[in-house]
Design a protein around this motif. Structure first.
Motif: not given
Length: 321
Positions: A183-185, A189
């Motif tokens: 996902d985006h997060t 990271a």
């Protein structure tokens, strides 16, 4: 002898440590990591249908490092020979005897990358070792040892020049799943640590390879009520009678289903299987074992739709008061 609640709690604690450890390399994919570890502790093999660059090799490396095992990667291509997988016997003139040179299959975790690009003859080289844990070359059997797990991958795109896995080989895989894109997060990271080329290097051992066999033996002693076994059987029988199914779940598939459910229950700290365990594992365990007919394609019905319908139609057992 049924596993004790104390053993189930210890199993769950060890399992959670393994999940957290592997997740250092595979960021944001805890559920997939849990499935892969469940497969390993159930002494089964995993089929990943995924896009390039999603971390399949990283997963194999992180799993092997976590259990102090070894890993190898075999790139399946049309010109790959069975001996390139299993190994070959060569005559040693100095010793005046034949000597077996082990192939890359002799490792704890073997990544068979793009398995459907190799010929059926080469694909079949994995059948014996996946089922029996050994390979036979020139009439001599060679054990691969434990733990042993094949993680095979196939690309859902670019099907030109590929060979579809036969049903008999698909049934050898305990589970089928995918890693998918983060996902985006999780992506942010990963990009923030772009200087780290191989995240699996930072994965530290959690247990020894010998403990894997001990955990698998403990999971095998999980209690499965007759009502839950009947539930699994009824799901399999319903799959064979479904209007959109050409080939339903076999008895081998049912055995795999129960084996996975036992391990899955232990990961939750329980020494008994519940109908919820059966439901949660339905797609990864049964998805590749159900083949749809032409009518399903015409009606736009997927395997996921069929499994959801089976779970909705087949009533789970009710807890006895």
């Amino acid at each position: 002898m049924t596993a004790t609640p104390e053993q189930a709690q210890l199993f769950a604690q060890t399992f959670d440590r393994l999940v957290a450890n592997v997740s250092v390399a595979i960021v944001g994919k805890e559920h997939t990591v849990r499935l892969a570890l469940t497969c390993l502790l159930s002494e089964g093999h995993l089929l990943l249908e995924d896009y390039p660059g999603t971390g399949k090799t990283m997963l194999a490396k992180a799993l092997s490092r976590s259990v102090q095992g070894t890993n190898s990667r075999i790139q399946f291509t049309p010109d790959l020979l069975p001996s390139d997988v299993t190994g070959v016997t060569i005559y040693d003139q100095r010793k005046q005897e034949f000597e077996f040179h082990r192939g890359p299959v002799f490792h704890s975790i073997v990544l068979a990358d793009e398995i459907n690009r190799a010929s059926p003859k080469t694909q079949s080289a994995l059948l014996e070792v996946m089922e029996e844990g050994r390979v036979t070359v020139d009439g001599v059997g060679h054990e691969v040892g434990k733990p042993f797990m094949v993680i095979a991958t196939q690309n859902p795109i670019e099907q030109a020049g590929t060979y579809r896995l036969p049903e008999a080989q698909l049934d050898r895989f305990l589970m089928k799943t995918s890693i998918g894109y983060p996902d985006h997060t999780a992506t942010v990271a990963l990009l923030s640590a772009a200087s780290v080329r191989d995240r699996s290097v930072s994965v530290q051992p959690v247990i020894s390879s010998q403990v894997v066999s001990q955990l698998a033996a403990t999971a095998d002693r999980v209690h499965v009520d007759a009502a839950v076994l009947s539930y699994v059987t009824r799901i399999a029988e319903a799959s064979r009678e479904h209007e959109h199914v050409r080939l339903g779940v076999s008895v081998r598939g049912c055995l795999a289903y129960v084996r996975c459910a036992k391990t899955w229950a232990m990961t939750k700290g329980r020494n008994f299987v519940t109908p919820e365990d059966v439901k949660e594992l339905a797609l990864p365990v049964l998805g590749h074992r159900i083949l749809l007919n032409a009518q399903a394609q015409f009606d736009g019905v997927s395997v996921t739709d069929v499994i959801e319908k089976l779970l909705a139609d087949v009533a789970p057992p009710v807890a006895r008061g």
